[in-house]
Write an enzyme that holds these catalytic residues in place. Structure first.
Site, PDB file in Angstrom:
ATOM      1  N   GLY A   1       3.214  -2.540   6.029  1.00  0.00           N
ATOM      2  CA  GLY A   1       4.000  -2.962   7.171  1.00  0.00           C
ATOM      3  C   GLY A   1       5.346  -3.500   6.754  1.00  0.00           C
ATOM      4  O   GLY A   1       5.938  -3.059   5.760  1.00  0.00           O
ATOM      5  N   ILE A   2       5.815  -4.475   7.512  1.00  0.00           N
ATOM      6  CA  ILE A   2       7.111  -5.068   7.253  1.00  0.00           C
ATOM      7  C   ILE A   2       6.921  -6.571   7.070  1.00  0.00           C
ATOM      8  O   ILE A   2       6.041  -7.169   7.686  1.00  0.00           O
ATOM      9  CB  ILE A   2       8.082  -4.782   8.421  1.00  0.00           C
ATOM     10  CG1 ILE A   2       9.510  -5.192   8.064  1.00  0.00           C
ATOM     11  CG2 ILE A   2       7.613  -5.440   9.697  1.00  0.00           C
ATOM     12  CD1 ILE A   2      10.530  -4.733   9.106  1.00  0.00           C
ATOM     13  N   GLY A   3       7.699  -7.171   6.182  1.00  0.00           N
ATOM     14  CA  GLY A   3       7.599  -8.613   6.003  1.00  0.00           C
ATOM     15  C   GLY A   3       7.562  -9.030   4.554  1.00  0.00           C
ATOM     16  O   GLY A   3       7.688  -8.210   3.636  1.00  0.00           O
ATOM     17  N   ALA A   4       7.367 -10.326   4.346  1.00  0.00           N
ATOM     18  CA  ALA A   4       7.450 -10.903   3.005  1.00  0.00           C
ATOM     19  C   ALA A   4       6.356 -10.390   2.074  1.00  0.00           C
ATOM     20  O   ALA A   4       6.609 -10.119   0.895  1.00  0.00           O
ATOM     21  CB  ALA A   4       7.389 -12.428   3.108  1.00  0.00           C
ATOM     22  N   ILE A   5       5.142 -10.241   2.571  1.00  0.00           N
ATOM     23  CA  ILE A   5       4.041  -9.822   1.696  1.00  0.00           C
ATOM     24  C   ILE A   5       4.193  -8.362   1.253  1.00  0.00           C
ATOM     25  O   ILE A   5       4.076  -8.069   0.054  1.00  0.00           O
ATOM     26  CB  ILE A   5       2.679 -10.081   2.366  1.00  0.00           C
ATOM     27  CG1 ILE A   5       2.438 -11.600   2.472  1.00  0.00           C
ATOM     28  CG2 ILE A   5       1.543  -9.418   1.574  1.00  0.00           C
ATOM     29  CD1 ILE A   5       1.185 -11.976   3.242  1.00  0.00           C
TER      30      ILE A   5
ATOM     31  N   GLU B   1       2.807   4.226   8.990  1.00  0.00           N
ATOM     32  CA  GLU B   1       3.368   4.258  10.345  1.00  0.00           C
ATOM     33  C   GLU B   1       4.783   3.710  10.348  1.00  0.00           C
ATOM     34  O   GLU B   1       5.561   4.009  11.242  1.00  0.00           O
ATOM     35  CB  GLU B   1       2.491   3.491  11.321  1.00  0.00           C
ATOM     36  CG  GLU B   1       2.482   1.991  11.132  1.00  0.00           C
ATOM     37  CD  GLU B   1       1.539   1.300  12.084  1.00  0.00           C
ATOM     38  OE1 GLU B   1       1.903   0.232  12.596  1.00  0.00           O
ATOM     39  OE2 GLU B   1       0.420   1.816  12.313  1.00  0.00           O
TER      40      GLU B   1
ATOM     41  N   GLY C   1      -1.566  -0.163  14.328  1.00  0.00           N
ATOM     42  CA  GLY C   1      -2.183   0.901  13.539  1.00  0.00           C
ATOM     43  C   GLY C   1      -3.096   0.411  12.437  1.00  0.00           C
ATOM     44  O   GLY C   1      -3.513   1.206  11.582  1.00  0.00           O
TER      45      GLY C   1
END
Length: 425
Positions: free
Chosen positions: A207-211, A230, A328
């Site tokens: 996905g999107i983000g810091a992790i 996705e 998703g």
């Protein structure tokens, strides 16, 4: 037909219309600004959407009775409205939304989109987001477009001919940016732990983000990684530039990055502009487990808000308060588990609320949404380690999850495991 203003473009709306809104960074916010005004002269409009950007004006109280948002995913702009009863949330797998349109299970009259200018052949591009908009365009009775010269031109399922657009307005404005999230010691350690599960030749979904960004930074020594996801953001760019991501180990779309939307910096948008390396495809296809599983070594990396001691993963709500959506996650958790050598990873910080609440809990909060079931959960990762839940009993799961909880909560979790579950850990 070209018109001079967004208000003119929206004049073809009728009372009781159900309107699909192009989403993510492709949100046609120039049209939505006008919709907030035009809707006041209409009755019972329904705006169907995923996550939208720059759309706060649609939550104005005066729109009640004129326009109501129906959200298949909840973001910052709609979260309060949904939880106050002024907008609706529909829990659904992201891969299923196009089916609602194609099977006529969801009424759909109009599609609002943002596209690039037409090429020499008259084809515009949906740009940075295809998701369910491809299906909406196939089924909508009317199409209204914002033609934006700043929208990147992308390859795949993103094309629509200008003749298929009923009304369009031309206007240049920036695509919404999502800059890399700030890193800290916790996200860095989680990223390191997740990266330890990544092998040469893996096909990644993230996905999107810091992790996710932290994880990708720890993969510089891997080889022959691929992307079937996705969405993706800036974190993949250094790995593409260095040759770590080659997509050569994939069986489906070998040599290409497959996605359904992208969101990030201007550098990311410049990278995907007219780049045949990246295919933006219909989300019914990208998130289909039958497609995902055909690639070997699929690794799905997703997040959660809370995980209970049996392995149930809550990812869309804080108790009964809706926070995001099903999205998703399960599409890829299941697809990865069916892939040859695949792995599904749920990564989350061990605590919330400044360290006062454990995200690993004996029981989920009342009303919490189970997005990934305990039967599907595989790896759970925090900054304190990795718990492998595959083929584990409830007792083994509880032990593994307590071991990766924040140390100050482990004793109470062990007590709760006995009180709530009758498990001796």
């Amino acid at each position: 037909m070209r018109v001079d203003s967004a208000e003119q473009a929206l004049q073809i709306l009728s009372d009781n219309d159900s309107i699909w809104c192009h989403s993510m960074a492709a949100t046609p916010y120039y049209l939505l600004q006008a919709l907030a005004k035009v809707a006041l002269s209409k009755r019972n409009l329904t705006l169907l959407q995923l996550h939208t950007e720059n759309s706060d004006m649609l939550c104005a109280p005066e729109l009640e009775g004129h326009l109501r948002q129906r959200c298949f995913f909840v973001g910052r702009s709609t979260r309060n409205a949904v939880n106050c009863g002024r907008a609706d949330y529909v829990p659904i797998f992201l891969s299923e939304i196009p089916k609602l349109f194609r099977r006529h299970e969801q009424k759909l009259d109009v599609a609002l989109i943002q596209v690039s200018p037409p090429d020499n052949h008259g084809f515009c591009s949906l740009g940075v987001s295809v998701e369910a908009t491809r299906a909406a365009l196939q089924m909508a009775k009317k199409v209204i477009a914002w033609v934006n010269p700043m929208m990147p031109r992308t390859h795949g399922d993103s094309f629509i001919h200008i003749s298929q657009i009923d009304r369009y307005v031309e206007h240049a404005a920036a695509i919404p940016l999502h800059l890399p999230a700030a890193q800290d010691a916790i996200t860095d350690k989680i990223g390191s732990n997740v990266a330890s599960l990544i092998r040469d030749g893996d096909c990644l979904q993230m996905g999107i983000g810091a992790i996710p960004d932290a994880t990708l930074r720890y993969l510089t020594d891997r080889q022959q990684l691929g992307i079937h996801t996705e969405m993706f953001s800036d974190g993949v760019l250094p790995l593409i530039e260095s040759g770590v991501i080659t997509n050569q180990n994939k069986r489906k779309h070998r040599g290409k990055i497959v996605t359904t939307f992208a969101m990030g910096s201007q550098k990311l948008y410049d990278f995907i502009d007219d780049n045949p390396l990246v295919s933006f495809l219909d989300v019914e296809y990208t998130n289909d487990t039958a497609v995902i599983r055909q690639n070997p070594q699929v690794v799905a990396i997703n997040s959660a808000l809370q995980v209970d001691l049996s392995g149930q993963v809550c990812a869309d709500s804080l108790g009964t308060k809706v926070y995001s959506g099903v999205g998703g996650q399960m599409d890829f958790v299941r697809g990865a588990s069916l892939s040859e050598g695949g792995r599904a990873i749920i990564a989350l910080p061990a605590t919330a609320a400044g360290g006062t609440v454990s995200r690993i809990s004996s029981l989920l909060s009342p009303g919490a949404g189970v997005v990934t079931t305990r039967a599907h959960a595989h790896y759970i990762v925090t900054e304190y380690g990795i718990a492998n839940l595959r083929a584990k009993s409830l007792t083994e799961r509880a032990r593994g999850l307590i071991d990766i909880a924040a140390p100050e909560f482990r004793a109470s979790l062990a007590e709760q495991a006995w009180h709530d579950w009758g498990l001796k850990v």
